[in-house]
Design a protein around this motif. Structure first.
Motif, PDB file in Angstrom:
ATOM      1  N   GLY A   1      57.486  64.045  32.877  1.00  0.00           N
ATOM      2  CA  GLY A   1      57.769  65.090  33.846  1.00  0.00           C
ATOM      3  C   GLY A   1      59.239  65.223  34.202  1.00  0.00           C
ATOM      4  O   GLY A   1      59.602  66.033  35.050  1.00  0.00           O
ATOM      5  N   TYR A   2      60.087  64.447  33.531  1.00  0.00           N
ATOM      6  CA  TYR A   2      61.508  64.482  33.851  1.00  0.00           C
ATOM      7  C   TYR A   2      62.087  65.851  33.511  1.00  0.00           C
ATOM      8  O   TYR A   2      61.812  66.412  32.471  1.00  0.00           O
ATOM      9  N   GLY A   3      62.883  66.366  34.428  1.00  0.00           N
ATOM     10  CA  GLY A   3      63.573  67.625  34.185  1.00  0.00           C
ATOM     11  C   GLY A   3      62.797  68.843  34.644  1.00  0.00           C
ATOM     12  O   GLY A   3      63.260  69.963  34.464  1.00  0.00           O
ATOM     13  N   ARG A   4      61.622  68.632  35.221  1.00  0.00           N
ATOM     14  CA  ARG A   4      60.851  69.739  35.787  1.00  0.00           C
ATOM     15  C   ARG A   4      60.870  69.635  37.303  1.00  0.00           C
ATOM     16  O   ARG A   4      60.697  68.557  37.852  1.00  0.00           O
ATOM     17  N   CYS A   5      61.061  70.768  37.947  1.00  0.00           N
ATOM     18  CA  CYS A   5      61.090  70.817  39.404  1.00  0.00           C
ATOM     19  C   CYS A   5      59.726  70.418  39.950  1.00  0.00           C
ATOM     20  O   CYS A   5      58.695  70.945  39.512  1.00  0.00           O
ATOM     21  N   GLU A   6      59.717  69.506  40.893  1.00  0.00           N
ATOM     22  CA  GLU A   6      58.461  69.038  41.490  1.00  0.00           C
ATOM     23  C   GLU A   6      57.846  70.070  42.433  1.00  0.00           C
ATOM     24  O   GLU A   6      56.691  69.944  42.802  1.00  0.00           O
ATOM     25  N   ARG A   7      58.604  71.064  42.790  1.00  0.00           N
ATOM     26  CA  ARG A   7      58.091  72.079  43.707  1.00  0.00           C
ATOM     27  C   ARG A   7      57.563  73.308  42.970  1.00  0.00           C
ATOM     28  O   ARG A   7      56.449  73.738  43.212  1.00  0.00           O
ATOM     29  N   CYS A   8      58.381  73.878  42.050  1.00  0.00           N
ATOM     30  CA  CYS A   8      57.975  75.125  41.391  1.00  0.00           C
ATOM     31  C   CYS A   8      57.594  74.938  39.928  1.00  0.00           C
ATOM     32  O   CYS A   8      57.023  75.834  39.321  1.00  0.00           O
ATOM     33  N   GLY A   9      57.914  73.782  39.353  1.00  0.00           N
ATOM     34  CA  GLY A   9      57.522  73.484  37.981  1.00  0.00           C
ATOM     35  C   GLY A   9      58.439  74.020  36.900  1.00  0.00           C
ATOM     36  O   GLY A   9      58.194  73.797  35.719  1.00  0.00           O
ATOM     37  N   THR A  10      59.513  74.705  37.271  1.00  0.00           N
ATOM     38  CA  THR A  10      60.428  75.212  36.254  1.00  0.00           C
ATOM     39  C   THR A  10      61.344  74.095  35.773  1.00  0.00           C
ATOM     40  O   THR A  10      61.495  73.068  36.433  1.00  0.00           O
ATOM     41  N   ASP A  11      61.948  74.315  34.618  1.00  0.00           N
ATOM     42  CA  ASP A  11      62.899  73.332  34.102  1.00  0.00           C
ATOM     43  C   ASP A  11      64.141  73.297  34.991  1.00  0.00           C
ATOM     44  O   ASP A  11      64.670  74.336  35.390  1.00  0.00           O
ATOM     45  N   ILE A  12      64.591  72.094  35.275  1.00  0.00           N
ATOM     46  CA  ILE A  12      65.850  71.914  35.993  1.00  0.00           C
ATOM     47  C   ILE A  12      66.955  72.014  34.951  1.00  0.00           C
ATOM     48  O   ILE A  12      66.873  71.357  33.903  1.00  0.00           O
TER      49      ILE A  12
END
Length: 106
Positions: free
Chosen positions: A72-83
């Motif tokens: 799950g690294y690199g995905r926003c924990e709130r909206c799920g988009t890629d950071i």
């Protein structure tokens, strides 16, 4: 960084993971030093602040390592988009994209 197979990205992730492990070890050693009793009561307040900051850093690094392992690294924990990678390069333990981090900070 969802489902990326590009070798350049995989190399970056591997290097990042190694860096995070190294930083975790360094922060753990720092925490050990800070928690050693120096016997100087004048240092107690300063040491308490440094210990708290070091523990926070360890929690952030451990969280990033868990997200790397879980995929799950690199995905926003709130909206799920890629950071964006640029954000992760500056702040490897980032859990949120910038808009969600701003909302989180309120």
């Amino acid at each position: 960084m969802s489902e990326r197979t590009d070798s350049h990205d995989q190399q970056w992730i591997s290097e990042l993971e190694a860096t995070l492990h190294h930083e975790f070890a360094a922060q753990t050693a720092r925490l050990t030093e800070l928690t050693a009793d120096t016997g100087d009561p004048g240092e107690a307040h300063t040491n308490a602040a440094l210990i708290a900051a070091t523990r926070l850093s360890l929690d952030q690094i451990a969280g990033a390592l868990r997200r790397l392992t879980a995929g799950g690294y690199g995905r926003c924990e709130r909206c799920g988009t890629d950071i964006p990678r640029e954000r992760l390069e500056i702040l490897p333990h980032a859990r949120f994209c910038v808009p969600c981090q701003q909302k989180q900070n309120g």
